[in-house]
Design a protein around this motif. Structure first.
Motif, PDB file in Angstrom:
ATOM      1  N   LEU A 108     -15.129   6.779  -4.855  1.00  0.00           N
ATOM      2  CA  LEU A 108     -14.226   7.366  -5.850  1.00  0.00           C
ATOM      3  C   LEU A 108     -14.785   8.648  -6.468  1.00  0.00           C
ATOM      4  O   LEU A 108     -14.019   9.457  -7.008  1.00  0.00           O
ATOM      5  N   LEU A 153     -13.490  -3.519  -6.559  1.00  0.00           N
ATOM      6  CA  LEU A 153     -13.987  -2.271  -5.971  1.00  0.00           C
ATOM      7  C   LEU A 153     -15.351  -2.462  -5.323  1.00  0.00           C
ATOM      8  O   LEU A 153     -15.578  -2.080  -4.180  1.00  0.00           O
ATOM      9  N   SER A 159      -7.310  -4.589   2.336  1.00  0.00           N
ATOM     10  CA  SER A 159      -7.146  -3.195   2.744  1.00  0.00           C
ATOM     11  C   SER A 159      -8.295  -2.750   3.651  1.00  0.00           C
ATOM     12  O   SER A 159      -9.322  -3.419   3.761  1.00  0.00           O
ATOM     13  N   ALA A 213     -10.727   0.813   5.041  1.00  0.00           N
ATOM     14  CA  ALA A 213     -11.346   2.010   4.485  1.00  0.00           C
ATOM     15  C   ALA A 213     -10.359   3.169   4.450  1.00  0.00           C
ATOM     16  O   ALA A 213     -10.451   4.060   3.588  1.00  0.00           O
ATOM     17  N   ILE A 250      -5.993   6.914  -0.955  1.00  0.00           N
ATOM     18  CA  ILE A 250      -5.897   6.934  -2.420  1.00  0.00           C
ATOM     19  C   ILE A 250      -6.660   8.123  -2.988  1.00  0.00           C
ATOM     20  O   ILE A 250      -6.160   8.874  -3.842  1.00  0.00           O
ATOM     21  N   ILE A 251      -7.885   8.314  -2.503  1.00  0.00           N
ATOM     22  CA  ILE A 251      -8.725   9.411  -3.007  1.00  0.00           C
ATOM     23  C   ILE A 251      -8.072  10.757  -2.728  1.00  0.00           C
ATOM     24  O   ILE A 251      -7.984  11.633  -3.601  1.00  0.00           O
ATOM     25  N   LEU A 303      -8.373   3.300   1.082  1.00  0.00           N
ATOM     26  CA  LEU A 303      -9.144   3.896  -0.010  1.00  0.00           C
ATOM     27  C   LEU A 303      -9.222   5.407   0.156  1.00  0.00           C
ATOM     28  O   LEU A 303      -9.087   6.158  -0.823  1.00  0.00           O
ATOM     29  N   SER A 304      -9.423   5.862   1.377  1.00  0.00           N
ATOM     30  CA  SER A 304      -9.479   7.302   1.634  1.00  0.00           C
ATOM     31  C   SER A 304      -8.151   7.971   1.291  1.00  0.00           C
ATOM     32  O   SER A 304      -8.124   9.070   0.723  1.00  0.00           O
ATOM     33  N   PHE A 334      -7.426  -4.023  -3.095  1.00  0.00           N
ATOM     34  CA  PHE A 334      -8.301  -3.888  -1.927  1.00  0.00           C
ATOM     35  C   PHE A 334      -8.633  -5.245  -1.301  1.00  0.00           C
ATOM     36  O   PHE A 334      -9.616  -5.374  -0.576  1.00  0.00           O
ATOM     37  N   ARG A 360     -16.932   1.203  -2.786  1.00  0.00           N
ATOM     38  CA  ARG A 360     -15.676   1.860  -3.152  1.00  0.00           C
ATOM     39  C   ARG A 360     -15.848   2.696  -4.415  1.00  0.00           C
ATOM     40  O   ARG A 360     -15.214   3.749  -4.550  1.00  0.00           O
ATOM     41  N   GLN A 399       0.817  -1.203   0.000  1.00  0.00           N
ATOM     42  CA  GLN A 399       0.000   0.000   0.000  1.00  0.00           C
ATOM     43  C   GLN A 399       0.859   1.266   0.000  1.00  0.00           C
ATOM     44  O   GLN A 399       0.528   2.260  -0.647  1.00  0.00           O
ATOM     45  N   ASN A 439     -15.082  -4.964 -11.910  1.00  0.00           N
ATOM     46  CA  ASN A 439     -14.985  -4.644 -10.485  1.00  0.00           C
ATOM     47  C   ASN A 439     -16.255  -4.964  -9.705  1.00  0.00           C
ATOM     48  O   ASN A 439     -16.501  -4.369  -8.651  1.00  0.00           O
TER      49      ASN A 439
END
Length: 779
Positions: A684, A676, A648, A650, A656-657, A653-654, A645, A680, A622, A704
């Protein structure tokens, strides 16, 4: 035709009363032979009503008038495609001209007897010949099976069709070929001579030939490379090739003084060649520059064939062989002309002889009697048998793969290699593609010989040819080619089932031999285990120093090999111009490997714009994923089936965003096959929130497990962000292939309709239930 047309119209469902304009347009369309000139002068509204009533021939002739009136005929050609072809063409979203697409497919279907023009009044008009009318719009053509298409195109009544194709055709494909008789091969010879040597074809592709006919394959390859002998063998209905005769006539009319000057220049250059014969490159340069012939001059070969090759004596890794025999055997002065690449242009035929035309049957001694060639007349001074190839390359060290075995040793005879005693050099193609065609050792040597002086060649694609160790024989020819100052080769793509040596060793060998390459792509399914261990004391090919290269794009699909950054690092250091890097199916033996790679990329490749990882388990990396997304230079990042993911949280993902929101250089993010799901995907959408500085234009979320309700929620959230930003966001493309949108068709249609108002959406009608059944069937 009138009866057919009336029958077709009678079959149409009953309609209301036609207007006077519609009736007039119908009457005009039935008498276009007499009214055509007046019809093209009609006002735009009347012309718009007339065009859908015309057949394909009149519709094509109406194109200039429609353009002047500001009317697009694209909808009419698209409707013709749907009504006549009844198929959805691949990549239909990328088709820019439906007229060309229809007429090109129409030509192919009529040529191969797939389409009956009498079946539809729109395809039939006694004023027009279907093949002749549509041939001007054919840029690529596929010939298959018994080459019936070649026979038809070279028939006397299609002479004008062949002339049109010589102007318009750029890509010639062969698919599922079968053995053919001599008459068919004659037709193929004429076709290739007209379309390649005197035409505009710049790409030859061959597909799916499980048991290739050696004679036919050598014929296509040699003529694609520009080698053939002319004369009565290239006769067209009892007359020699007119273009070749014109060339002969033009050369025969050259002033005597000019011929004398050229003769003196040739003698002086020949003398220079003699003086340089002690140089390691002298035989190679003499062969390429003086003969223009990759298969070598016959006199030279007869002298050198008695002497074994010693590649270890070649300095600088050159692939030519140094012989004790003199390399300055006399050759005709006409062969002294230096080849010049002329890709896509009608290059003049370089004639080596002005003698009288030989007997027609002599042509077939060139290829069709190769099985009777004397075993002592071997063409490539670097050739070897397949058995010795395998023995030497599997038992020797990787270092010898790079140096000692850069070429192919000459021992024994071959039915697949032919002499060029009376060959001439014509225009050649710039792209050669061979897909799913097994190449034996003999055929690899023949191809290597052709490649060694194929100066116009820019793109070489070898896919699933079962090369094995013979790939180094191919590389030998390419190495010789790269030494020529007029070499144009810039793209090499090789894919196969088995990798004979580790991928990185092969990358080192290729880049060492071809530093001018701009694109290199290697792809292997499985790793072939070599018997025994490598001898000690011989360095690996991957340890050899790589010269600075012009590489801009590197793609490697590993056969489940470990990603060894220490071997990739020299490649990256030598490739300062690298812009795209794609790594597929590599395993990560330790957690530090990916981090070392990213550091090397940042240090060595400042121009890198695109990075792609596919089928690599990045679930435990990651930190490295986030570092890559932070890169201020990259414009496109792909994580395809990387299990991002899988384990992974939450928070990942946060992160990444937020990282993408802060990166203003990233234009494209591709995340296919990363599980996804709905939640997820909805998250995005925050990449485009009001506080985002992202410039992301393209997002790929294919495969996904996205359902219609999740897609609709993503759409609503995206619409909210767009409204907050005053209706302006950079987002333009969304890819949705292979998701579960068929589970609720109504919701999916609503989501897609609203999405298409925001951006361009590319999806398919994927059947998720069938895909799951197929998955279970192979478990």
């Amino acid at each position: 035709m009138a009866a057919t047309r009336r029958g077709a119209m009678a079959a149409e469902p009953p309609q209301g009363p036609r207007s006077l304009c519609a009736l007039s347009a119908l009457a005009v369309s039935r008498h276009m032979g007499a009214l055509e000139r007046d019809a093209w002068a009609l006002p735009a509204p009347l012309l718009r009503g007339l065009l859908p009533l015309l057949n394909v021939f009149r519709l094509q002739r109406a194109e200039p008038a429609a353009r002047r009136a500001g009317i697009s005929t694209q909808p009419m050609w698209r409707k013709l495609w749907d009504d006549v072809m009844k198929t959805r063409p691949p990549n239909s979203e990328s088709i820019t001209c439906w007229r060309k697409k229809f007429l090109e497919t129409f030509f192919s279907n009529v040529l191969h007897g797939v389409l009956d023009v009498s079946s539809d009044w729109r395809l039939n008009d006694h004023h027009f010949l279907p093949l002749l009318h549509s041939s001007l719009h054919v840029s690529q053509l596929t010939l298959c099976n018994m080459l019936q298409g070649a026979v038809e195109l070279t028939a006397e009544h299609n002479q004008k069709v062949l002339e049109n194709l010589a102007e318009s055709l750029h890509v010639l494909k062969f698919q599922h070929l079968l053995s053919s008789d001599q008459s068919t091969r004659r037709s193929l010879v004429l076709l290739l001579h007209r379309l390649i040597h005197h035409g505009s074809v710049n790409q030859v592709s061959m597909y799916s030939w499980p048991v290739p006919d050696t004679v036919l394959l050598v014929l296509i390859l040699s003529m694609s490379a520009g080698f053939w002998r002319s004369g009565n063998a290239l006769m067209y209905h009892s007359s020699p090739c007119g273009l070749c005769r014109e060339e002969d006539k033009a050369q025969s009319q050259e002033p005597t003084q000019e011929q004398s000057e050229r003769s003196c220049c040739n003698k002086r250059a020949w003398s220079d060649g003699e003086n340089q014969k002690t140089s390691p490159r002298a035989p190679e340069e003499a062969d390429v520059e003086m003969n223009g012939n990759p298969l070598q001059n016959q006199v030279y070969n007869e002298a050198s064939s008695k002497v074994p090759c010693d590649h270890s004596s070649v300095q600088g890794g050159s692939s030519c062989c140094i012989s004790d025999q003199p390399s300055c055997c006399p050759v005709p002065q006409k062969t002294r002309r230096r080849l010049k690449s002329a890709v896509g242009k009608k290059r003049r035929c370089l004639r080596r002889s002005r003698g009288r035309y030989a007997d027609p049957e002599d042509l077939y001694d060139f290829v069709f009697t190769v099985a009777r060639e004397d075993k002592s007349e071997f063409i490539d001074k670097n050739s070897t048998t397949e058995g010795e190839n395998a023995e030497n390359w599997t038992s020797s060290s990787p270092g010898s793969l790079h140096t000692d075995h850069a070429g192919c040793k000459k021992i024994g005879g071959s039915a697949g290699i032919f002499s060029l005693k009376a060959a001439h050099h014509f225009r050649s193609v710039s792209t050669l593609e061979l897909f799913s065609i097994p190449l034996t050792g003999e055929m690899c040597r023949t191809l290597s010989n052709l490649l060694s002086s194929w100066l116009s060649l820019e793109n070489l694609v070898l896919s699933y040819n079962g090369l094995g160790a013979n790939i180094f024989c191919i590389l030998s020819g390419l190495r010789t080619l790269s030494c020529h100052p007029d070499c144009n080769l810039c793209v090499v793509r090789v894919s196969d089932v088995y990798s004979h040596v580790p991928c990185m060793e092969l990358v080192h060998c290729i880049l060492s031999a071809l530093p001018q390459l701009q694109t290199l792509s290697l792809s292997f399914d499985l790793k072939k285990q070599l018997e025994g261990n490598r001898p000690e004391g011989n360095p690996s090919c991957s340890e050899a120093e790589i010269p600075e290269s012009c590489l801009e794009q590197l793609e490697i699909r590993f056969p489940r090999e470990p990603l060894q950054t220490m071997f990739l690092l020299p490649v990256l250091k030598a490739s300062k111009s690298l812009q795209q890097l794609s790594l597929d199916s590599a395993t990560l033996p330790c957690s530090q490997e990916l981090g070392l790679l990213l550091e090397a990329l940042k240090e060595c490749n400042p121009n890198l714009k695109k990075v792609s990882f596919r089928d690599m388990n990045l679930a435990e990396h990651q930190k490295e994923v986030l570092l890559l997304l932070q890169d201020p230079v990259l414009q496109e990042i792909t994580f395809s089936f990387c299990r991002l993911f899988e384990s992974s949280t939450a928070e990942f993902l946060s992160e990444i965003i937020n990282t993408v929101k802060r990166n203003s250089s990233l234009k494209s993010l591709k995340l296919p096959g990363n599980r996804l799901g709905n939640q997820r995907l909805v998250a995005l959408a925050d990449i485009f929130s009001e506080d985002s500085s992202s410039s992301l234009c393209q997002l790929d979320v294919s495969s996904n497990c996205i359902k219609p309700d999740g897609l609709l929620e993503f759409t609503k959230k995206l619409e909210g962000h767009i409204q907050q930003r005053g209706g302006r966001i950079p987002f333009t493309h969304l890819r949705l292939f292979q998701n579960w949108l068929d589970q609720d068709a109504e919701t999916a249609q609503e989501a897609l309709r609203r999405l298409k108002a925001v951006c361009s959406v590319v999806n398919d009608s994927w059947d998720s239930s069938q895909a799951f059944a197929d998955y279970l069937s192979v478990m």
